[in-house]
Motif scaffolding. Structure first.
Motif, PDB file in Angstrom:
ATOM      1  N   GLU A  20       6.817  -4.439  11.175  1.00 54.42           N
ATOM      2  CA  GLU A  20       7.629  -4.691  12.359  1.00 54.42           C
ATOM      3  C   GLU A  20       6.826  -4.699  13.655  1.00 54.42           C
ATOM      4  O   GLU A  20       7.284  -5.222  14.670  1.00 54.42           O
ATOM      5  CB  GLU A  20       8.739  -3.637  12.456  1.00 54.42           C
ATOM      6  CG  GLU A  20       9.711  -3.638  11.282  1.00 54.42           C
ATOM      7  CD  GLU A  20      10.522  -4.911  11.204  1.00 54.42           C
ATOM      8  OE1 GLU A  20      11.412  -5.101  12.043  1.00 54.42           O
ATOM      9  OE2 GLU A  20      10.255  -5.729  10.304  1.00 54.42           O
ATOM     10  N   ASN A  21       5.619  -4.152  13.631  1.00 51.93           N
ATOM     11  CA  ASN A  21       4.855  -3.991  14.876  1.00 51.93           C
ATOM     12  C   ASN A  21       3.497  -4.679  14.892  1.00 51.93           C
ATOM     13  O   ASN A  21       2.827  -4.686  15.921  1.00 51.93           O
ATOM     14  CB  ASN A  21       4.651  -2.498  15.166  1.00 51.93           C
ATOM     15  CG  ASN A  21       5.941  -1.804  15.560  1.00 51.93           C
ATOM     16  OD1 ASN A  21       6.370  -1.875  16.708  1.00 51.93           O
ATOM     17  ND2 ASN A  21       6.565  -1.138  14.595  1.00 51.93           N
ATOM     18  N   PHE A  22       3.085  -5.266  13.790  1.00 50.18           N
ATOM     19  CA  PHE A  22       1.807  -5.964  13.732  1.00 50.18           C
ATOM     20  C   PHE A  22       2.006  -7.318  13.060  1.00 50.18           C
ATOM     21  O   PHE A  22       2.917  -7.499  12.258  1.00 50.18           O
ATOM     22  CB  PHE A  22       0.767  -5.140  12.956  1.00 50.18           C
ATOM     23  CG  PHE A  22       0.418  -3.829  13.609  1.00 50.18           C
ATOM     24  CD1 PHE A  22      -0.648  -3.742  14.487  1.00 50.18           C
ATOM     25  CD2 PHE A  22       1.172  -2.693  13.342  1.00 50.18           C
ATOM     26  CE1 PHE A  22      -0.968  -2.538  15.089  1.00 50.18           C
ATOM     27  CE2 PHE A  22       0.865  -1.481  13.947  1.00 50.18           C
ATOM     28  CZ  PHE A  22      -0.211  -1.400  14.829  1.00 50.18           C
ATOM     29  N   GLU A  23       1.138  -8.260  13.374  1.00 47.39           N
ATOM     30  CA  GLU A  23       1.272  -9.618  12.852  1.00 47.39           C
ATOM     31  C   GLU A  23       0.464  -9.795  11.575  1.00 47.39           C
ATOM     32  O   GLU A  23      -0.576  -9.172  11.375  1.00 47.39           O
ATOM     33  CB  GLU A  23       0.802 -10.642  13.901  1.00 47.39           C
ATOM     34  CG  GLU A  23       1.689 -10.692  15.134  1.00 47.39           C
ATOM     35  CD  GLU A  23       1.255 -11.774  16.109  1.00 47.39           C
ATOM     36  OE1 GLU A  23       0.197 -12.400  15.860  1.00 47.39           O
ATOM     37  OE2 GLU A  23       1.969 -11.987  17.105  1.00 47.39           O
ATOM     38  N   ASN A  24       0.979 -10.666  10.717  1.00 50.27           N
ATOM     39  CA  ASN A  24       0.261 -11.130   9.527  1.00 50.27           C
ATOM     40  C   ASN A  24      -0.046 -10.019   8.535  1.00 50.27           C
ATOM     41  O   ASN A  24      -1.061 -10.057   7.838  1.00 50.27           O
ATOM     42  CB  ASN A  24      -1.039 -11.848   9.928  1.00 50.27           C
ATOM     43  CG  ASN A  24      -1.535 -12.793   8.843  1.00 50.27           C
ATOM     44  OD1 ASN A  24      -0.748 -13.334   8.061  1.00 50.27           O
ATOM     45  ND2 ASN A  24      -2.845 -12.971   8.771  1.00 50.27           N
ATOM     46  N   ILE A  25       0.838  -9.018   8.451  1.00 49.44           N
ATOM     47  CA  ILE A  25       0.706  -7.973   7.436  1.00 49.44           C
ATOM     48  C   ILE A  25       1.413  -8.455   6.169  1.00 49.44           C
ATOM     49  O   ILE A  25       2.582  -8.848   6.215  1.00 49.44           O
ATOM     50  CB  ILE A  25       1.322  -6.640   7.901  1.00 49.44           C
ATOM     51  CG1 ILE A  25       0.693  -6.178   9.219  1.00 49.44           C
ATOM     52  CG2 ILE A  25       1.181  -5.577   6.812  1.00 49.44           C
ATOM     53  CD1 ILE A  25      -0.772  -5.857   9.149  1.00 49.44           C
ATOM     54  N   THR A  26       0.707  -8.432   5.044  1.00 50.76           N
ATOM     55  CA  THR A  26       1.331  -8.864   3.789  1.00 50.76           C
ATOM     56  C   THR A  26       1.416  -7.750   2.752  1.00 50.76           C
ATOM     57  O   THR A  26       2.095  -7.926   1.729  1.00 50.76           O
ATOM     58  CB  THR A  26       0.567 -10.057   3.173  1.00 50.76           C
ATOM     59  OG1 THR A  26      -0.812  -9.699   2.996  1.00 50.76           O
ATOM     60  CG2 THR A  26       0.657 -11.275   4.067  1.00 50.76           C
ATOM     61  N   LEU A  27       0.753  -6.616   2.994  1.00 54.12           N
ATOM     62  CA  LEU A  27       0.764  -5.522   2.017  1.00 54.12           C
ATOM     63  C   LEU A  27       0.503  -4.214   2.739  1.00 54.12           C
ATOM     64  O   LEU A  27      -0.434  -4.116   3.534  1.00 54.12           O
ATOM     65  CB  LEU A  27      -0.305  -5.767   0.949  1.00 54.12           C
ATOM     66  CG  LEU A  27      -0.506  -4.758  -0.190  1.00 54.12           C
ATOM     67  CD1 LEU A  27      -1.096  -5.465  -1.426  1.00 54.12           C
ATOM     68  CD2 LEU A  27      -1.416  -3.596   0.197  1.00 54.12           C
ATOM     69  N   VAL A  28       1.349  -3.213   2.482  1.00 60.46           N
ATOM     70  CA  VAL A  28       1.131  -1.866   3.019  1.00 60.46           C
ATOM     71  C   VAL A  28       1.076  -0.896   1.846  1.00 60.46           C
ATOM     72  O   VAL A  28       1.985  -0.859   1.009  1.00 60.46           O
ATOM     73  CB  VAL A  28       2.229  -1.444   4.005  1.00 60.46           C
ATOM     74  CG1 VAL A  28       1.955  -0.041   4.531  1.00 60.46           C
ATOM     75  CG2 VAL A  28       2.315  -2.424   5.177  1.00 60.46           C
ATOM     76  N   THR A  29       0.001  -0.128   1.790  1.00 62.21           N
ATOM     77  CA  THR A  29      -0.172   0.846   0.727  1.00 62.21           C
ATOM     78  C   THR A  29      -0.575   2.183   1.330  1.00 62.21           C
ATOM     79  O   THR A  29      -0.720   2.310   2.545  1.00 62.21           O
ATOM     80  CB  THR A  29      -1.202   0.363  -0.314  1.00 62.21           C
ATOM     81  OG1 THR A  29      -1.193   1.253  -1.426  1.00 62.21           O
ATOM     82  CG2 THR A  29      -2.605   0.299   0.278  1.00 62.21           C
ATOM     83  N   SER A  30      -0.753   3.181   0.468  1.00 59.52           N
ATOM     84  CA  SER A  30      -1.114   4.511   0.960  1.00 59.52           C
ATOM     85  C   SER A  30      -1.819   5.292  -0.143  1.00 59.52           C
ATOM     86  O   SER A  30      -1.889   4.844  -1.292  1.00 59.52           O
ATOM     87  CB  SER A  30       0.136   5.286   1.400  1.00 59.52           C
ATOM     88  OG  SER A  30       0.859   5.745   0.257  1.00 59.52           O
ATOM     89  N   TYR A  31      -2.309   6.444   0.230  1.00 58.46           N
ATOM     90  CA  TYR A  31      -2.774   7.392  -0.776  1.00 58.46           C
ATOM     91  C   TYR A  31      -1.590   7.762  -1.662  1.00 58.46           C
ATOM     92  O   TYR A  31      -0.471   7.941  -1.173  1.00 58.46           O
ATOM     93  CB  TYR A  31      -3.327   8.634  -0.099  1.00 58.46           C
ATOM     94  CG  TYR A  31      -3.683   9.763  -1.040  1.00 58.46           C
ATOM     95  CD1 TYR A  31      -4.720   9.623  -1.962  1.00 58.46           C
ATOM     96  CD2 TYR A  31      -2.994  10.969  -1.003  1.00 58.46           C
ATOM     97  CE1 TYR A  31      -5.041  10.654  -2.827  1.00 58.46           C
ATOM     98  CE2 TYR A  31      -3.319  12.012  -1.857  1.00 58.46           C
ATOM     99  CZ  TYR A  31      -4.343  11.844  -2.774  1.00 58.46           C
ATOM    100  OH  TYR A  31      -4.660  12.873  -3.632  1.00 58.46           O
ATOM    101  N   ARG A  32      -1.828   7.847  -2.968  1.00 57.56           N
ATOM    102  CA  ARG A  32      -0.772   8.325  -3.861  1.00 57.56           C
ATOM    103  C   ARG A  32      -1.272   9.589  -4.553  1.00 57.56           C
ATOM    104  O   ARG A  32      -2.374   9.623  -5.101  1.00 57.56           O
ATOM    105  CB  ARG A  32      -0.322   7.266  -4.861  1.00 57.56           C
ATOM    106  CG  ARG A  32      -1.266   6.914  -5.998  1.00 57.56           C
ATOM    107  CD  ARG A  32      -2.241   5.832  -5.630  1.00 57.56           C
ATOM    108  NE  ARG A  32      -2.770   5.164  -6.820  1.00 57.56           N
ATOM    109  CZ  ARG A  32      -3.906   4.488  -6.825  1.00 57.56           C
ATOM    110  NH1 ARG A  32      -4.656   4.425  -5.737  1.00 57.56           N
ATOM    111  NH2 ARG A  32      -4.323   3.874  -7.923  1.00 57.56           N
ATOM    112  N   GLN A  33      -0.447  10.611  -4.464  1.00 60.68           N
ATOM    113  CA  GLN A  33      -0.761  11.904  -5.063  1.00 60.68           C
ATOM    114  C   GLN A  33      -0.459  11.847  -6.559  1.00 60.68           C
ATOM    115  O   GLN A  33       0.631  11.439  -6.953  1.00 60.68           O
ATOM    116  CB  GLN A  33       0.055  13.008  -4.407  1.00 60.68           C
ATOM    117  CG  GLN A  33      -0.023  14.356  -5.086  1.00 60.68           C
ATOM    118  CD  GLN A  33      -1.392  14.993  -4.983  1.00 60.68           C
ATOM    119  OE1 GLN A  33      -1.917  15.175  -3.886  1.00 60.68           O
ATOM    120  NE2 GLN A  33      -1.985  15.331  -6.117  1.00 60.68           N
ATOM    121  N   THR A  34      -1.412  12.241  -7.385  1.00 65.14           N
ATOM    122  CA  THR A  34      -1.162  12.276  -8.817  1.00 65.14           C
ATOM    123  C   THR A  34      -0.419  13.554  -9.198  1.00 65.14           C
ATOM    124  O   THR A  34      -0.667  14.628  -8.652  1.00 65.14           O
ATOM    125  CB  THR A  34      -2.481  12.176  -9.608  1.00 65.14           C
ATOM    126  OG1 THR A  34      -3.451  13.036  -9.009  1.00 65.14           O
ATOM    127  CG2 THR A  34      -3.014  10.761  -9.604  1.00 65.14           C
TER     128      THR A  34
END
Length: 287
Positions: A109-123
């Motif tokens: 919603e706040n940046f242009e041309n973003i196609t994928l957002v990911t993060s650290y995932r805790q196992t």
């Protein structure tokens, strides 16, 4: 303020206990506009029986029981039934952090041309206890980064490691995934169905990596990457080669690094003799 609809899609299969935990984490999201699509490939009625009280209480949940086992087609069915502008898969043995969707959609919603957002995932383990990260799930960066999609794709391919994350980890815009989930360059991948779709998305724009633990990846003996067997691991070589058509591994040095990373993973295993021979032939053409 208008909040675009986010579809949380869950391909379910014979795991009523962990599905209940996953579903509750979806219902607890701080983001105010979600729908939850559950397509059930189970061979027993236990999942449906567990879900009945939820279906009576939460109108945002849509449940579909498949007449026959669809396997990977079930993932496509989830996607096709979703009506949200954004999609986030949720595996029936994983868990969302309650702020996952809210924190991720901020970047779209706040940046242009973003196609994928990911993060650290805790196992987490089979019982839900936190466990140390493995070689693929270690925190990639200590700070939030917005980067060129091909750069992140090259990190994955050159290391032969899916550091982006499993389907639960990523939020994306529905219109950016032009092929059904797991299909890349006309081929349906099984072990790497998530990476196949991530490469499609990364070829189109920018990626965001968030260092906070916004999802929890459950490691247990019955998950797909434990049961598909070593033969499916050969998909790595095929997807590396196919990715070059999208501009990944765009130098011979990068391609060589990826091939050697894969070679290191499979060396000494008799079931991968054919792949070793393919790698050696390709490397000769690059020298």
């Amino acid at each position: 303020m208008e909040y675009p609809l986010v579809s949380i899609v869950i391909p379910a299969y014979n795991r009523p206990h962990t599905l209940k935990i996953a579903l509750e984490s979806a219902l607890e999201q701080t983001y105010p506009n979600t729908e939850i699509i559950i397509c059930d490939d189970s061979t027993t009625p236990e999942v449906q029986e567990m879900l009945d009280p939820f279906l009576d209480s939460y109108p945002q949940i849509q449940y579909y029981k498949n007449e026959k086992n669809l396997f990977l087609e079930n993932w496509h069915k989830c996607f096709d039934l979703a009506s949200g502008e954004y999609i986030n898969y949720l595996m029936d043995d994983d868990v969302f952090h309650r702020e996952k969707i809210e924190k991720m959609i901020y970047f779209f919603e706040n940046f242009e041309n973003i196609t994928l957002v990911t993060s650290y995932r805790q196992t987490i383990n089979e019982s839900g206890a936190l466990i140390p990260p493995n070689y693929a799930t270690k925190r990639l960066y200590e700070e939030t980064r917005i980067m060129d999609g091909k750069m992140l794709g090259n990190i994955v391919l050159s290391r032969c490691l899916n550091v982006i994350g499993e389907p639960t980890t990523v939020l994306f815009k529905r219109t950016d995934l032009v092929n059904p989930f797991g299909i890349y360059k006309g081929r349906q991948y099984s072990l790497l169905n998530d990476l196949a779709s991530w490469l499609t998305l990364l070829s189109k724009g920018k990626a965001v990596y968030i260092p906070e633990e916004l999802s929890y990846f459950r490691i247990h003996p019955n998950q797909n990457n434990q049961t598909l067997g070593p033969k499916a691991f050969t998909e790595w070589l095929d997807i590396m080669i196919a990715s070059r058509d999208d501009g990944f591994l765009d130098t011979n040095d990068l391609f060589k690094t990826a091939l050697r990373s894969y070679h290191e993973r499979i060396k000494g295993s008799p079931q991968f003799v054919a792949d070793v021979e393919r790698i050696e032939m390709i490397l000769k053409t690059l020298d």
